[in-house]
Write an enzyme that holds these catalytic residues in place. Structure first.
Site, mmCIF file in Angstrom:
data_model
loop_
_atom_site.group_PDB
_atom_site.id
_atom_site.type_symbol
_atom_site.label_atom_id
_atom_site.label_comp_id
_atom_site.label_asym_id
_atom_site.label_seq_id
_atom_site.Cartn_x
_atom_site.Cartn_y
_atom_site.Cartn_z
ATOM 1 N N GLU A 118 11.812 -6.504 -8.898
ATOM 2 C CA GLU A 118 11.190 -5.111 -9.209
ATOM 3 C C GLU A 118 11.930 -4.306 -10.051
ATOM 4 O O GLU A 118 12.763 -3.410 -9.481
ATOM 5 C CB GLU A 118 10.778 -4.474 -8.049
ATOM 6 C CG GLU A 118 9.761 -5.372 -7.418
ATOM 7 C CD GLU A 118 8.847 -4.547 -6.254
ATOM 8 O OE1 GLU A 118 7.695 -4.631 -6.587
ATOM 9 O OE2 GLU A 118 9.301 -3.400 -5.679
ATOM 10 N N SER A 151 3.924 -2.427 -11.796
ATOM 11 C CA SER A 151 3.014 -2.437 -12.785
ATOM 12 C C SER A 151 2.327 -3.745 -13.295
ATOM 13 O O SER A 151 1.685 -3.828 -14.369
ATOM 14 C CB SER A 151 3.233 -1.532 -13.928
ATOM 15 O OG SER A 151 3.702 -0.247 -13.643
ATOM 16 N N TRP A 154 0.870 -1.168 0.108
ATOM 17 C CA TRP A 154 0.169 0.148 -0.066
ATOM 18 C C TRP A 154 0.985 1.119 -0.086
ATOM 19 O O TRP A 154 0.328 2.351 -0.267
ATOM 20 C CB TRP A 154 -1.128 -0.088 1.187
ATOM 21 C CG TRP A 154 -2.067 -0.922 1.022
ATOM 22 C CD1 TRP A 154 -2.370 -1.706 -0.039
ATOM 23 C CD2 TRP A 154 -3.324 -0.962 2.009
ATOM 24 N NE1 TRP A 154 -3.810 -2.166 0.168
ATOM 25 C CE2 TRP A 154 -4.089 -1.903 1.435
ATOM 26 C CE3 TRP A 154 -3.413 -0.376 3.255
ATOM 27 C CZ2 TRP A 154 -5.431 -2.032 2.044
ATOM 28 C CZ3 TRP A 154 -4.528 -0.969 3.706
ATOM 29 C CH2 TRP A 154 -5.695 -1.792 3.246
ATOM 30 N N HIS A 185 12.682 -2.144 -0.480
ATOM 31 C CA HIS A 185 11.983 -1.491 -1.477
ATOM 32 C C HIS A 185 12.972 -0.450 -2.116
ATOM 33 O O HIS A 185 13.184 0.302 -1.762
ATOM 34 C CB HIS A 185 10.552 -0.916 -1.109
ATOM 35 C CG HIS A 185 9.681 -0.985 -2.413
ATOM 36 N ND1 HIS A 185 9.602 0.231 -2.887
ATOM 37 C CD2 HIS A 185 8.702 -1.691 -2.966
ATOM 38 C CE1 HIS A 185 8.909 0.255 -3.991
ATOM 39 N NE2 HIS A 185 8.089 -0.894 -3.893
ATOM 40 N N GLY A 221 1.649 -2.920 -6.361
ATOM 41 C CA GLY A 221 1.449 -1.366 -5.585
ATOM 42 C C GLY A 221 0.277 -0.910 -5.952
ATOM 43 O O GLY A 221 -0.914 -1.427 -5.143
ATOM 44 N N GLY A 222 0.047 -0.116 -7.021
ATOM 45 C CA GLY A 222 -1.076 0.508 -7.341
ATOM 46 C C GLY A 222 -2.252 -0.288 -7.414
ATOM 47 O O GLY A 222 -3.395 0.104 -6.718
HETATM 48 C C1 PEP Z 1 5.554 -1.812 -5.915
HETATM 49 O O1 PEP Z 1 5.287 -0.781 -5.197
HETATM 50 O O2 PEP Z 1 6.348 -2.680 -5.451
HETATM 51 C C2 PEP Z 1 5.267 -1.894 -7.260
HETATM 52 C C3 PEP Z 1 5.421 -3.006 -7.978
HETATM 53 O O3 PEP Z 1 4.201 -0.765 -7.428
HETATM 54 P P1 PEP Z 1 3.448 -0.742 -8.922
HETATM 55 O O4 PEP Z 1 2.615 -2.025 -8.952
HETATM 56 O O5 PEP Z 1 2.497 0.519 -8.569
HETATM 57 O O6 PEP Z 1 3.987 -0.565 -9.888
#
Ligand code: PEP
Length: 248
Positions: A165, A211, A11, A95, A232-233
């Site tokens: 990531e 994403s 979050w 992160h 994330g989002g």
């Molecule tokens: C994250 O915060 O680890 C992430 C992958 O964000 P998003 O899914 O928004 O790219």
């Protein structure tokens, strides 16, 4: 080797007691038949209320960071003991936003990871390259360093979850292709095999993050080395349930 899929949300610095509780109430029936482990990592101050909201469900509540010391003069930090008081099992460590904005290094990631393991928590250790590092062919070199230093001294690497990531894919809407994510995650598994043992590497759950959403999750999750997602989002809405149910 079968690894149980693991979908975790992050979050970040979003949600309130009210909006978070509402979302968890909405998610509970939608994710109850999931074949994977499900977790939402939430801001520390929301942990007690979100643990209460998730009670009786298959949603674990996780944390977004943890300090290595048991207690002491570390203003703004939280300890493993504080997390465990609320039954927290998972904690994100390293992160890219922590690395980019808060000076986290591979060394501090290592200390936090060791402390989490010591306390019986499952660390979700984030690794990944910047855009310029990928474009200049340095992805593997960066991952080698992050894994070697970040996982240094771990006794049982199968107790760690890795989140790959690519930084250029986080919050940008630019996802790595299925093939790019598979290729890099297979490389991470091979590297863990070299650092520990090939058999241990086969047991490590490795997530993709960047994403990932309701539309692209099936393709990513179909890759043989991708065992889950760090979201994330899309974890801020009920789309998270579609990702959790990627195989339905
Ligand atoms: C994250 O915060 O680890 C992430 C992958 O964000 P998003 O899914 O928004 O790219």
């Amino acid at each position: 080797m079968s690894r149980k899929p693991f979908i975790a949300g992050n979050w970040k610095m979003n949600m309130t007691v009210e909006t978070g509780t509402k979302l968890i109430e909405e998610l509970k029936p939608l994710v109850k038949n999931a074949d994977c482990d499900v977790c939402l990592c939430v801001p520390a101050i929301l942990i007690p209320a979100m643990v209460k909201a998730a009670e009786g469900s298959n949603i674990h509540i996780g944390a977004e960071n943890v300090h290595w010391a048991a207690s002491g003069a570390y203003t703004g930090e939280i300890s493993t003991g504080m997390l465990k008081e609320y039954g927290v099992k998972y904690v994100i460590i390293g992160h890219s936003e922590r690395r980019q904005y808060f000076g986290e290094t591979d060394e501090s990631v290592n200390k936090r990871t060791l402390a989490a393991l010591d306390a019986g928590l499952t660390p979700i250790v984030c690794v990944g390259e910047l855009l310029e590092e990928r474009e200049s062919g340095k992805t593997n070199e960066v991952l080698d360093r992050q894994l070697k230093v970040g996982l240094n001294g771990i006794e049982d690497v199968s107790k760690v979850v890795i989140a790959y990531e690519p930084v250029w894919a986080i919050g940008t809407g630019k996802t790595a292709t299925d093939a790019q994510a598979q290729e890099t995650i297979a490389y991470i598994r091979k590297k863990i095999g070299e650092l520990f043992c090939p058999k241990c590497a086969e047991k490590v759950v490795i997530q993709y993050g960047g994403s990932m959403n309701a539309g692209n999750c099936k393709g990513l999750m179909a890759q043989p080395d991708i065992d889950g997602g760090l979201i994330g989002g899309a974890s801020l809405k009920t789309d998270f349930a579609t990702i959790v149910n990627f195989n339905k």
